[in-house]
Enzyme design. Sequence first.
Site: not given
Ligand code: DQQ
Length: 575
Positions: A60
Amino acid sequence: MALPYCLTVIAVFSLCVICNNGVEAFHEIYPDLQSISARTVSKIHRTGYHFQPHRNWINDPNGPMYYNGVYHLFYQYNPKGAVWGNIVWGHSVSKDLINWKELEPALYPSKPFDKYGCWSGSATVLPGKGPVILYTGVINKHSNEVQCYAIPENTSDPFLRKWIKPNAINPIIVAEHNMNGSVFRDPTTAWWSEDGHWKMLIGGRSKDRGMAYLYRSKDFVKWIRAKHPIHSAASTGMWECPDFYPVSLKGKNGLDTSVVGNRLNRVKHVLKNSLDVTRYEYYTIGTYFMNEDRYIPDNTSEDGWGGLRYDYGNFYASKSFFDPSKRRRILWSWANESDSKEDDVKKGWAGIQAIPRTVWLDSHGKQLVQWPVEELNSLREKEVKINNKKLKKGNYVEVKGITAAQADVEVTFSFSSLDKAETFDSRWVNAQDLCAQKGSKVEGGVGPFGLLTLASKNLEEFTPVFFRIFKAPNKHVVLMCSDARSSSLKRELYKPSFAGFVDVDLAHKKLSLRSLIDHSVVESFGAGGRTNILSRVYPTLAIKKNAHLFVFNNGTEHITVEKLKAWSMKSARRN
Ligand code: DQQ
Protein backbone atom coordinates in the site's frame (compact mmCIF):
# COMPACT_ATOMS: atom_id res chain seq x y z
CA MET A 1 -28.27 -8.26 -4.04
CA ALA A 2 -29.44 -11.45 -5.78
CA LEU A 3 -29.43 -14.49 -3.49
CA PRO A 4 -26.85 -16.66 -5.33
CA TYR A 5 -24.46 -13.70 -5.45
CA CYS A 6 -25.02 -12.98 -1.79
CA LEU A 7 -24.26 -16.61 -0.92
CA THR A 8 -21.09 -16.51 -3.00
CA VAL A 9 -19.94 -13.41 -1.14
CA ILE A 10 -20.60 -15.04 2.22
CA ALA A 11 -18.82 -18.22 1.07
CA VAL A 12 -15.79 -16.29 -0.21
CA PHE A 13 -15.76 -14.29 2.99
CA SER A 14 -15.76 -17.38 5.25
CA LEU A 15 -13.16 -19.05 3.05
CA CYS A 16 -10.83 -16.08 3.32
CA VAL A 17 -10.94 -16.10 7.10
CA ILE A 18 -10.17 -19.82 7.02
CA CYS A 19 -7.42 -19.65 4.41
CA ASN A 20 -5.75 -16.81 6.28
CA ASN A 21 -5.19 -19.23 9.12
CA GLY A 22 -7.55 -17.41 11.42
CA VAL A 23 -5.39 -14.28 11.25
CA GLU A 24 -7.82 -11.91 9.59
CA ALA A 25 -5.04 -10.02 7.97
CA PHE A 26 -5.43 -10.63 4.35
CA HIS A 27 -1.88 -10.65 2.89
CA GLU A 28 -0.74 -14.18 2.32
CA ILE A 29 1.88 -15.12 4.82
CA TYR A 30 4.97 -17.15 3.88
CA PRO A 31 7.08 -17.32 7.05
CA ASP A 32 9.88 -19.20 5.25
CA LEU A 33 10.22 -16.60 2.50
CA GLN A 34 9.75 -13.39 4.47
CA SER A 35 13.38 -12.77 5.18
CA ILE A 36 15.04 -14.20 2.10
CA SER A 37 16.68 -11.48 0.08
CA ALA A 38 17.74 -12.34 -3.47
CA ARG A 39 21.41 -11.79 -4.21
CA THR A 40 20.66 -10.06 -7.46
CA VAL A 41 17.61 -8.18 -8.61
CA SER A 42 16.15 -9.43 -11.89
CA LYS A 43 15.68 -6.59 -14.38
CA ILE A 44 13.61 -8.26 -17.10
CA HIS A 45 10.19 -7.18 -15.90
CA ARG A 46 11.21 -4.27 -13.72
CA THR A 47 9.47 -1.04 -14.60
CA GLY A 48 11.16 1.94 -16.22
CA TYR A 49 8.89 4.68 -14.92
CA HIS A 50 6.34 3.15 -12.54
CA PHE A 51 7.46 3.61 -8.96
CA GLN A 52 9.19 0.74 -7.22
CA PRO A 53 11.97 0.63 -4.62
CA HIS A 54 15.38 -0.77 -5.50
CA ARG A 55 14.47 -4.27 -4.26
CA ASN A 56 12.07 -6.37 -2.14
CA TRP A 57 8.34 -6.25 -1.49
CA ILE A 58 6.04 -3.21 -1.41
CA ASN A 59 2.31 -2.87 -1.01
CA ASP A 60 0.00 0.00 0.00
CA PRO A 61 0.93 3.64 -0.62
CA ASN A 62 0.90 5.43 2.75
CA GLY A 63 0.73 9.05 3.85
CA PRO A 64 1.25 10.75 0.48
CA MET A 65 1.63 14.50 0.94
CA TYR A 66 3.20 17.68 -0.37
CA TYR A 67 5.19 19.60 2.21
CA ASN A 68 7.56 22.54 1.73
CA GLY A 69 7.99 21.92 -1.98
CA VAL A 70 8.56 18.15 -1.70
CA TYR A 71 6.25 15.24 -2.44
CA HIS A 72 6.50 12.40 0.06
CA LEU A 73 5.47 8.86 -0.70
CA PHE A 74 5.59 6.26 2.05
CA TYR A 75 4.71 2.63 1.38
CA GLN A 76 4.33 -0.68 3.14
CA TYR A 77 7.73 -2.26 2.63
CA ASN A 78 9.50 -5.48 3.58
CA PRO A 79 13.19 -4.52 3.80
CA LYS A 80 14.21 -8.17 4.08
CA GLY A 81 12.41 -10.05 1.34
CA ALA A 82 10.18 -10.14 -1.72
CA VAL A 83 6.98 -11.39 -0.01
CA TRP A 84 4.78 -9.59 2.53
CA GLY A 85 6.21 -9.42 6.09
CA ASN A 86 8.53 -7.42 8.41
CA ILE A 87 6.44 -4.38 7.46
CA VAL A 88 7.94 -0.89 7.80
CA TRP A 89 7.10 2.44 6.14
CA GLY A 90 9.47 2.84 3.18
CA HIS A 91 9.99 6.49 2.28
CA SER A 92 10.80 8.23 -1.01
CA VAL A 93 10.72 11.90 -1.94
CA SER A 94 10.28 13.74 -5.21
CA LYS A 95 9.95 17.21 -6.67
CA ASP A 96 7.79 16.08 -9.57
CA LEU A 97 5.98 12.82 -8.63
CA ILE A 98 7.99 10.94 -11.29
CA ASN A 99 11.67 10.99 -10.29
CA TRP A 100 12.24 9.74 -6.75
CA LYS A 101 14.93 9.55 -4.12
CA GLU A 102 14.72 6.58 -1.79
CA LEU A 103 15.42 7.31 1.89
CA GLU A 104 15.74 5.18 5.01
CA PRO A 105 12.40 3.78 6.24
CA ALA A 106 10.45 6.45 8.12
CA LEU A 107 8.62 4.14 10.54
CA TYR A 108 9.64 0.69 11.67
CA PRO A 109 8.61 -1.47 14.62
CA SER A 110 10.39 -0.03 17.64
CA LYS A 111 7.80 0.30 20.38
CA PRO A 112 5.43 -2.06 22.20
CA PHE A 113 2.52 -0.48 20.29
CA ASP A 114 3.94 -1.31 16.84
CA LYS A 115 6.20 -4.24 17.67
CA TYR A 116 4.57 -6.53 15.08
CA GLY A 117 4.29 -4.04 12.24
CA CYS A 118 3.73 -0.47 11.17
CA TRP A 119 0.73 -0.83 8.91
CA SER A 120 -1.08 1.59 6.66
CA GLY A 121 -2.06 5.13 7.49
CA SER A 122 -2.14 8.71 6.32
CA ALA A 123 -0.56 12.10 6.77
CA THR A 124 -2.32 15.33 7.72
CA VAL A 125 -0.56 18.68 7.52
CA LEU A 126 -1.70 20.71 10.56
CA PRO A 127 -1.71 24.42 9.72
CA GLY A 128 1.18 26.17 11.42
CA LYS A 129 2.46 22.93 12.97
CA GLY A 130 3.48 20.56 10.20
CA PRO A 131 2.68 16.98 9.28
CA VAL A 132 1.39 14.26 11.56
CA ILE A 133 1.22 10.62 10.50
CA LEU A 134 -1.52 8.41 11.90
CA TYR A 135 -0.81 4.72 11.26
CA THR A 136 -1.82 1.30 12.48
CA GLY A 137 0.50 -0.42 14.93
CA VAL A 138 0.23 -4.16 15.45
CA ILE A 139 0.72 -5.10 19.09
CA ASN A 140 0.76 -8.88 19.07
CA LYS A 141 0.94 -12.00 16.92
CA HIS A 142 -2.85 -12.15 16.76
CA SER A 143 -2.84 -9.06 14.65
CA ASN A 144 -4.41 -6.80 17.26
CA GLU A 145 -4.30 -3.31 15.88
CA VAL A 146 -4.07 0.11 17.52
CA GLN A 147 -3.69 3.56 16.01
CA CYS A 148 -0.45 5.48 16.50
CA TYR A 149 0.87 9.00 16.07
CA ALA A 150 4.22 10.08 14.60
CA ILE A 151 5.74 13.48 13.85
CA PRO A 152 8.94 14.57 12.12
CA GLU A 153 11.93 14.91 14.41
CA ASN A 154 12.87 18.09 12.62
CA THR A 155 10.37 19.90 10.39
CA SER A 156 13.14 21.96 8.83
CA ASP A 157 14.79 18.85 7.34
CA PRO A 158 13.54 19.22 3.74
CA PHE A 159 13.10 15.45 3.40
CA LEU A 160 11.60 14.79 6.87
CA ARG A 161 13.88 11.78 7.20
CA LYS A 162 13.36 10.92 10.87
CA TRP A 163 10.05 10.43 12.59
CA ILE A 164 9.31 10.13 16.29
CA LYS A 165 6.51 8.33 18.07
CA PRO A 166 5.97 10.06 21.45
CA ASN A 167 5.64 7.43 24.21
CA ALA A 168 3.46 9.66 26.34
CA ILE A 169 0.55 9.69 23.92
CA ASN A 170 0.85 6.44 21.95
CA PRO A 171 -1.14 4.47 21.07
CA ILE A 172 -3.66 7.24 20.54
CA ILE A 173 -6.63 4.96 19.81
CA VAL A 174 -7.37 1.39 20.84
CA ALA A 175 -10.42 -0.68 19.93
CA GLU A 176 -13.14 -0.66 22.57
CA HIS A 177 -14.22 -3.93 24.21
CA ASN A 178 -17.21 -4.36 21.88
CA MET A 179 -15.08 -3.93 18.74
CA ASN A 180 -12.93 -6.49 16.95
CA GLY A 181 -9.37 -5.21 17.35
CA SER A 182 -8.00 -7.42 14.59
CA VAL A 183 -10.10 -5.62 11.96
CA PHE A 184 -9.47 -2.04 12.98
CA ARG A 185 -6.95 -0.25 10.83
CA ASP A 186 -5.77 2.23 8.21
CA PRO A 187 -6.63 5.75 9.49
CA THR A 188 -7.43 8.34 6.81
CA THR A 189 -6.12 11.88 6.43
CA ALA A 190 -8.01 14.02 8.96
CA TRP A 191 -10.13 17.03 8.06
CA TRP A 192 -10.98 20.10 10.12
CA SER A 193 -14.66 20.46 10.79
CA GLU A 194 -16.51 23.72 11.42
CA ASP A 195 -17.71 22.29 14.73
CA GLY A 196 -14.18 22.71 16.09
CA HIS A 197 -12.89 19.16 15.68
CA TRP A 198 -10.45 17.21 13.61
CA LYS A 199 -12.16 14.13 12.18
CA MET A 200 -10.86 10.98 10.52
CA LEU A 201 -11.93 7.48 9.62
CA ILE A 202 -10.65 4.02 10.51
CA GLY A 203 -11.58 0.91 8.49
CA GLY A 204 -13.34 -1.96 10.21
CA ARG A 205 -15.90 -4.69 10.14
CA SER A 206 -18.62 -6.01 12.39
CA LYS A 207 -19.50 -9.61 11.48
CA ASP A 208 -19.51 -9.28 7.67
CA ARG A 209 -20.64 -5.65 7.62
CA GLY A 210 -17.88 -3.36 6.33
CA MET A 211 -17.62 -0.02 8.12
CA ALA A 212 -15.69 3.18 8.48
CA TYR A 213 -15.53 4.36 12.11
CA LEU A 214 -15.44 8.11 12.61
CA TYR A 215 -13.26 9.66 15.33
CA ARG A 216 -13.05 13.29 16.41
CA SER A 217 -10.44 15.26 18.31
CA LYS A 218 -9.83 18.82 19.41
CA ASP A 219 -6.07 18.49 19.75
CA PHE A 220 -5.21 15.62 17.37
CA VAL A 221 -4.10 13.53 20.35
CA LYS A 222 -7.22 12.59 22.28
CA TRP A 223 -9.71 10.98 19.93
CA ILE A 224 -13.35 10.06 20.61
CA ARG A 225 -15.37 7.67 18.50
CA ALA A 226 -18.67 8.90 17.08
CA LYS A 227 -21.68 6.80 18.17
CA HIS A 228 -22.13 5.28 14.73
CA PRO A 229 -19.79 4.73 11.79
CA ILE A 230 -19.83 7.47 9.18
CA HIS A 231 -21.04 4.75 6.83
CA SER A 232 -21.26 0.96 6.59
CA ALA A 233 -22.56 -1.61 4.11
CA ALA A 234 -23.87 -5.12 4.69
CA SER A 235 -21.98 -8.19 3.42
CA THR A 236 -18.94 -6.29 2.18
CA GLY A 237 -16.45 -7.64 4.77
CA MET A 238 -13.50 -5.68 6.12
CA TRP A 239 -13.07 -2.17 4.72
CA GLU A 240 -9.34 -1.65 4.41
CA CYS A 241 -7.73 1.67 3.57
CA PRO A 242 -10.85 3.85 3.50
CA ASP A 243 -10.42 7.21 1.77
CA PHE A 244 -12.85 10.12 2.18
CA TYR A 245 -12.57 13.45 0.42
CA PRO A 246 -14.53 16.29 -1.20
CA VAL A 247 -14.74 16.80 -4.96
CA SER A 248 -15.87 19.92 -6.73
CA LEU A 249 -19.09 19.84 -8.78
CA LYS A 250 -17.49 22.18 -11.28
CA GLY A 251 -14.13 21.83 -12.98
CA LYS A 252 -11.13 19.61 -12.45
CA ASN A 253 -9.52 21.32 -9.45
CA GLY A 254 -9.07 19.19 -6.39
CA LEU A 255 -10.11 20.31 -2.91
CA ASP A 256 -8.35 20.27 0.41
CA THR A 257 -9.73 17.43 2.56
CA SER A 258 -11.22 19.96 5.00
CA VAL A 259 -13.48 21.64 2.43
CA VAL A 260 -17.15 21.05 3.21
CA GLY A 261 -19.53 22.81 0.85
CA ASN A 262 -22.69 20.71 0.75
CA ARG A 263 -24.86 23.60 1.79
CA LEU A 264 -23.75 25.63 -1.19
CA ASN A 265 -24.18 22.64 -3.48
CA ARG A 266 -20.64 23.04 -4.71
CA VAL A 267 -19.17 19.89 -3.29
CA LYS A 268 -19.82 16.17 -3.23
CA HIS A 269 -17.89 13.61 -1.20
CA VAL A 270 -16.25 10.36 -2.23
CA LEU A 271 -15.91 7.34 0.05
CA LYS A 272 -13.62 4.57 -1.18
CA ASN A 273 -13.11 1.22 0.50
CA SER A 274 -10.71 -1.57 -0.31
CA LEU A 275 -12.56 -4.86 0.11
CA ASP A 276 -10.35 -7.38 1.80
CA VAL A 277 -12.53 -10.33 0.74
CA THR A 278 -11.86 -10.00 -2.96
CA ARG A 279 -9.00 -7.49 -2.90
CA TYR A 280 -10.76 -4.96 -5.06
CA GLU A 281 -12.01 -1.50 -4.27
CA TYR A 282 -15.20 0.41 -4.90
CA TYR A 283 -16.27 3.97 -4.28
CA THR A 284 -19.49 5.92 -3.95
CA ILE A 285 -20.26 9.59 -4.51
CA GLY A 286 -22.57 11.18 -1.99
CA THR A 287 -23.25 13.81 0.63
CA TYR A 288 -21.42 14.33 3.90
CA PHE A 289 -23.69 15.57 6.69
CA MET A 290 -21.07 17.03 8.99
CA ASN A 291 -23.32 17.73 11.97
CA GLU A 292 -24.74 14.22 11.99
CA ASP A 293 -21.36 12.59 11.29
CA ARG A 294 -22.96 10.72 8.41
CA TYR A 295 -22.18 10.14 4.77
CA ILE A 296 -24.97 9.02 2.45
CA PRO A 297 -24.20 7.81 -1.08
CA ASP A 298 -26.32 9.24 -3.90
CA ASN A 299 -28.95 6.89 -5.26
CA THR A 300 -27.01 6.88 -8.54
CA SER A 301 -23.99 5.35 -6.75
CA GLU A 302 -24.26 1.63 -6.03
CA ASP A 303 -22.98 0.85 -2.54
CA GLY A 304 -21.30 -2.57 -2.49
CA TRP A 305 -19.86 -5.22 -4.76
CA GLY A 306 -21.41 -3.77 -7.91
CA GLY A 307 -20.15 -0.25 -7.12
CA LEU A 308 -17.94 1.98 -9.21
CA ARG A 309 -14.26 1.22 -9.27
CA TYR A 310 -11.28 3.51 -9.75
CA ASP A 311 -9.75 0.76 -11.83
CA TYR A 312 -11.08 -2.58 -13.04
CA GLY A 313 -7.68 -4.27 -12.94
CA ASN A 314 -4.89 -4.78 -10.45
CA PHE A 315 -5.30 -1.72 -8.21
CA TYR A 316 -5.68 -1.94 -4.44
CA ALA A 317 -5.25 -0.09 -1.13
CA SER A 318 -5.28 3.24 -2.96
CA LYS A 319 -4.95 6.58 -1.23
CA SER A 320 -5.40 10.16 -2.41
CA PHE A 321 -4.06 13.51 -1.23
CA PHE A 322 -4.61 17.16 -2.07
CA ASP A 323 -1.67 18.82 -3.78
CA PRO A 324 -1.94 22.53 -2.88
CA SER A 325 0.85 23.49 -5.28
CA LYS A 326 -1.27 22.62 -8.32
CA ARG A 327 -4.71 22.54 -6.67
CA ARG A 328 -5.37 18.95 -7.64
CA ARG A 329 -6.24 15.68 -5.93
CA ILE A 330 -3.83 12.88 -6.68
CA LEU A 331 -4.49 9.17 -6.36
CA TRP A 332 -1.86 6.52 -5.65
CA SER A 333 -2.36 2.78 -5.68
CA TRP A 334 -0.52 -0.48 -5.21
CA ALA A 335 -0.45 -2.90 -8.18
CA ASN A 336 0.50 -6.33 -6.94
CA GLU A 337 2.39 -8.96 -8.96
CA SER A 338 0.45 -11.67 -10.82
CA ASP A 339 3.29 -14.17 -10.91
CA SER A 340 4.07 -16.74 -8.22
CA LYS A 341 5.72 -16.13 -4.84
CA GLU A 342 8.62 -18.27 -6.00
CA ASP A 343 9.05 -15.99 -9.01
CA ASP A 344 9.02 -12.95 -6.74
CA VAL A 345 11.70 -14.41 -4.52
CA LYS A 346 13.80 -15.17 -7.61
CA LYS A 347 13.21 -11.68 -9.03
CA GLY A 348 14.12 -10.13 -5.69
CA TRP A 349 11.21 -7.70 -5.84
CA ALA A 350 7.42 -7.53 -5.86
CA GLY A 351 4.83 -4.80 -6.15
CA ILE A 352 4.76 -1.45 -7.92
CA GLN A 353 2.77 1.76 -7.58
CA ALA A 354 0.42 2.83 -10.37
CA ILE A 355 1.27 6.15 -12.01
CA PRO A 356 -0.16 8.90 -9.77
CA ARG A 357 -3.45 10.07 -11.25
CA THR A 358 -5.26 13.38 -11.02
CA VAL A 359 -8.84 12.67 -10.02
CA TRP A 360 -11.95 14.83 -10.36
CA LEU A 361 -15.73 14.55 -10.60
CA ASP A 362 -17.23 14.09 -14.04
CA SER A 363 -19.48 16.98 -15.13
CA HIS A 364 -22.63 14.83 -14.73
CA GLY A 365 -21.62 14.20 -11.09
CA LYS A 366 -22.07 10.42 -11.19
CA GLN A 367 -18.53 9.13 -11.47
CA LEU A 368 -14.90 10.17 -11.14
CA VAL A 369 -12.46 10.73 -13.97
CA GLN A 370 -8.73 10.05 -13.71
CA TRP A 371 -5.72 10.98 -15.76
CA PRO A 372 -1.95 10.43 -15.28
CA VAL A 373 -0.32 13.48 -13.67
CA GLU A 374 0.93 15.93 -16.30
CA GLU A 375 4.53 15.56 -15.05
CA LEU A 376 4.65 12.12 -16.65
CA ASN A 377 4.84 13.78 -20.07
CA SER A 378 8.36 14.98 -19.24
CA LEU A 379 9.57 11.41 -19.85
CA ARG A 380 8.21 11.35 -23.40
CA GLU A 381 10.70 11.26 -26.25
CA LYS A 382 10.76 10.12 -29.86
CA GLU A 383 7.16 10.77 -30.89
CA VAL A 384 5.51 8.83 -33.72
CA LYS A 385 2.11 9.57 -35.25
CA ILE A 386 -0.56 7.82 -37.29
CA ASN A 387 -3.43 9.85 -38.73
CA ASN A 388 -6.60 8.78 -40.52
CA LYS A 389 -5.65 5.17 -41.00
CA LYS A 390 -8.56 2.91 -41.89
CA LEU A 391 -8.67 -0.54 -40.24
CA LYS A 392 -10.82 -3.16 -41.92
CA LYS A 393 -11.82 -6.37 -40.19
CA GLY A 394 -8.69 -8.39 -39.43
CA ASN A 395 -6.23 -5.51 -39.92
CA TYR A 396 -3.26 -5.24 -37.60
CA VAL A 397 -0.98 -2.21 -38.14
CA GLU A 398 2.29 -1.90 -36.30
CA VAL A 399 3.22 1.37 -34.56
CA LYS A 400 6.90 1.49 -35.41
CA GLY A 401 9.77 3.68 -34.26
CA ILE A 402 9.37 3.68 -30.48
CA THR A 403 10.52 1.45 -27.62
CA ALA A 404 7.27 -0.50 -27.39
CA ALA A 405 8.22 -2.09 -24.03
CA GLN A 406 8.43 1.34 -22.38
CA ALA A 407 5.97 3.67 -24.05
CA ASP A 408 3.01 5.99 -23.73
CA VAL A 409 0.34 5.88 -26.44
CA GLU A 410 -2.73 8.02 -26.97
CA VAL A 411 -5.20 7.15 -29.69
CA THR A 412 -8.64 8.24 -30.88
CA PHE A 413 -10.67 5.75 -32.92
CA SER A 414 -13.74 6.68 -34.93
CA PHE A 415 -16.42 4.77 -36.82
CA SER A 416 -19.08 5.98 -39.17
CA SER A 417 -22.00 3.95 -37.87
CA LEU A 418 -23.15 1.92 -34.91
CA ASP A 419 -25.60 -0.14 -36.95
CA LYS A 420 -23.48 -3.25 -36.83
CA ALA A 421 -23.15 -3.24 -33.02
CA GLU A 422 -23.88 -6.69 -31.57
CA THR A 423 -27.03 -7.12 -29.48
CA PHE A 424 -26.40 -6.81 -25.76
CA ASP A 425 -27.74 -9.59 -23.57
CA SER A 426 -29.05 -8.13 -20.30
CA ARG A 427 -27.61 -11.13 -18.42
CA TRP A 428 -24.10 -9.84 -19.15
CA VAL A 429 -23.68 -7.99 -15.88
CA ASN A 430 -20.07 -8.98 -15.27
CA ALA A 431 -17.71 -7.17 -17.64
CA GLN A 432 -14.79 -9.47 -16.89
CA ASP A 433 -16.80 -12.59 -17.80
CA LEU A 434 -17.99 -10.91 -20.98
CA CYS A 435 -14.43 -10.04 -21.94
CA ALA A 436 -13.41 -13.67 -21.36
CA GLN A 437 -16.23 -14.77 -23.64
CA LYS A 438 -15.61 -12.16 -26.33
CA GLY A 439 -11.87 -11.72 -26.47
CA SER A 440 -9.90 -9.62 -28.91
CA LYS A 441 -9.93 -12.33 -31.60
CA VAL A 442 -13.65 -13.02 -31.49
CA GLU A 443 -15.17 -11.24 -34.49
CA GLY A 444 -17.71 -8.56 -33.62
CA GLY A 445 -19.72 -5.78 -35.25
CA VAL A 446 -18.31 -2.50 -33.90
CA GLY A 447 -15.14 -3.78 -32.31
CA PRO A 448 -13.18 -5.40 -30.93
CA PHE A 449 -10.72 -2.64 -31.85
CA GLY A 450 -7.83 -1.17 -29.91
CA LEU A 451 -4.16 -1.73 -29.13
CA LEU A 452 -2.08 -4.88 -28.91
CA THR A 453 0.55 -4.01 -26.34
CA LEU A 454 3.69 -5.94 -25.36
CA ALA A 455 3.25 -8.10 -28.45
CA SER A 456 5.87 -10.48 -29.83
CA LYS A 457 6.60 -10.18 -33.53
CA ASN A 458 4.46 -13.12 -34.59
CA LEU A 459 1.84 -12.53 -31.89
CA GLU A 460 2.65 -15.56 -29.79
CA GLU A 461 2.30 -13.12 -26.88
CA PHE A 462 0.27 -9.92 -26.61
CA THR A 463 -1.90 -7.97 -24.17
CA PRO A 464 -4.83 -6.45 -26.06
CA VAL A 465 -6.55 -3.36 -24.70
CA PHE A 466 -9.73 -2.81 -26.65
CA PHE A 467 -13.34 -1.71 -26.95
CA ARG A 468 -16.43 -3.52 -28.15
CA ILE A 469 -19.75 -1.75 -28.61
CA PHE A 470 -23.13 -3.43 -28.10
CA LYS A 471 -26.69 -2.35 -28.77
CA ALA A 472 -29.11 -2.54 -25.80
CA PRO A 473 -32.81 -1.58 -26.14
CA ASN A 474 -32.37 2.13 -25.32
CA LYS A 475 -28.66 2.74 -25.43
CA HIS A 476 -25.29 1.46 -26.53
CA VAL A 477 -23.07 -0.42 -24.11
CA VAL A 478 -19.30 0.01 -24.36
CA LEU A 479 -17.04 -2.71 -22.99
CA MET A 480 -13.36 -2.02 -22.34
CA CYS A 481 -11.01 -5.00 -21.85
CA SER A 482 -7.38 -5.43 -20.89
CA ASP A 483 -6.97 -9.12 -21.47
CA ALA A 484 -3.89 -10.84 -20.04
CA ARG A 485 -4.77 -14.34 -21.22
CA SER A 486 -2.29 -14.31 -24.12
CA SER A 487 0.21 -12.03 -22.42
CA SER A 488 2.83 -14.68 -21.77
CA LEU A 489 3.83 -18.14 -22.90
CA LYS A 490 4.60 -18.87 -19.28
CA ARG A 491 1.80 -20.90 -17.75
CA GLU A 492 1.89 -20.49 -13.98
CA LEU A 493 0.66 -16.92 -13.97
CA TYR A 494 -2.59 -15.19 -13.05
CA LYS A 495 -3.84 -13.95 -16.43
CA PRO A 496 -7.23 -12.32 -15.97
CA SER A 497 -9.37 -10.79 -18.70
CA PHE A 498 -9.91 -7.56 -16.76
CA ALA A 499 -12.76 -5.40 -18.05
CA GLY A 500 -15.21 -2.64 -17.21
CA PHE A 501 -18.14 -0.92 -18.90
CA VAL A 502 -17.59 2.65 -20.07
CA ASP A 503 -20.26 5.29 -19.49
CA VAL A 504 -19.54 7.52 -22.48
CA ASP A 505 -21.48 9.57 -24.99
CA LEU A 506 -21.06 8.05 -28.46
CA ALA A 507 -22.75 10.94 -30.30
CA HIS A 508 -19.49 11.79 -32.07
CA LYS A 509 -18.78 8.13 -32.86
CA LYS A 510 -15.35 8.27 -31.29
CA LEU A 511 -13.57 6.49 -28.48
CA SER A 512 -10.18 7.32 -27.04
CA LEU A 513 -7.62 5.21 -25.25
CA ARG A 514 -4.32 5.90 -23.50
CA SER A 515 -1.98 3.09 -22.44
CA LEU A 516 1.14 3.40 -20.32
CA ILE A 517 3.25 0.39 -21.22
CA ASP A 518 6.13 -0.41 -18.91
CA HIS A 519 7.64 -3.94 -19.25
CA SER A 520 5.32 -5.78 -16.85
CA VAL A 521 2.50 -3.28 -16.59
CA VAL A 522 -0.09 -1.98 -19.03
CA GLU A 523 -2.06 0.84 -17.39
CA SER A 524 -4.93 2.04 -19.58
CA PHE A 525 -7.36 4.94 -19.51
CA GLY A 526 -10.54 4.60 -21.58
CA ALA A 527 -12.61 7.52 -22.88
CA GLY A 528 -10.43 10.18 -21.24
CA GLY A 529 -10.10 8.32 -17.93
CA ARG A 530 -13.72 7.31 -17.33
CA THR A 531 -12.89 3.57 -17.16
CA ASN A 532 -9.38 2.47 -16.30
CA ILE A 533 -7.63 -0.89 -16.16
CA LEU A 534 -4.18 -1.81 -14.93
CA SER A 535 -2.82 -5.25 -15.90
CA ARG A 536 0.40 -6.92 -14.72
CA VAL A 537 1.89 -9.19 -17.38
CA TYR A 538 5.15 -11.11 -17.84
CA PRO A 539 5.99 -11.71 -21.50
CA THR A 540 8.81 -14.11 -22.32
CA LEU A 541 9.32 -13.07 -25.98
CA ALA A 542 7.88 -9.54 -26.06
CA ILE A 543 10.57 -8.07 -23.87
CA LYS A 544 12.87 -5.06 -24.30
CA LYS A 545 13.61 -4.51 -28.02
CA ASN A 546 11.50 -7.49 -29.01
CA ALA A 547 8.26 -5.92 -27.84
CA HIS A 548 5.90 -4.51 -30.49
CA LEU A 549 2.82 -2.34 -30.50
CA PHE A 550 -0.11 -2.66 -32.94
CA VAL A 551 -3.51 -1.13 -33.57
CA PHE A 552 -6.13 -3.65 -34.64
CA ASN A 553 -9.73 -4.18 -35.58
CA ASN A 554 -11.61 -7.47 -35.55
CA GLY A 555 -15.10 -6.07 -36.11
CA THR A 556 -17.00 -5.93 -39.40
CA GLU A 557 -17.48 -2.14 -39.13
CA HIS A 558 -14.44 -0.26 -40.43
CA ILE A 559 -12.61 1.68 -37.77
CA THR A 560 -10.44 4.74 -38.37
CA VAL A 561 -7.38 5.50 -36.30
CA GLU A 562 -8.13 9.21 -36.41
CA LYS A 563 -5.13 10.27 -34.45
CA LEU A 564 -2.46 8.24 -32.71
CA LYS A 565 0.58 9.59 -30.91
CA ALA A 566 3.07 7.29 -29.25
CA TRP A 567 6.25 8.06 -27.40
CA SER A 568 9.23 6.11 -26.15
CA MET A 569 9.45 6.81 -22.42
CA LYS A 570 12.70 7.65 -20.69
CA SER A 571 13.31 5.86 -17.42
CA ALA A 572 12.49 7.78 -14.25
CA ARG A 573 15.26 8.37 -11.70
CA ARG A 574 14.42 6.32 -8.67
CA ASN A 575 17.40 6.44 -6.39
N1 DQQ B 1 -2.16 -3.70 4.02
C1 DQQ B 1 -3.58 -3.80 4.02
C2 DQQ B 1 -3.97 -2.82 5.09
C3 DQQ B 1 -2.92 -3.01 6.11
C4 DQQ B 1 -1.69 -3.19 5.28
C5 DQQ B 1 -4.18 -3.50 2.67
C6 DQQ B 1 -0.68 -4.15 5.87
O1 DQQ B 1 -5.26 -3.06 5.62
O2 DQQ B 1 -2.81 -1.91 6.99
O3 DQQ B 1 -3.42 -4.05 1.64
O4 DQQ B 1 0.45 -4.24 5.04
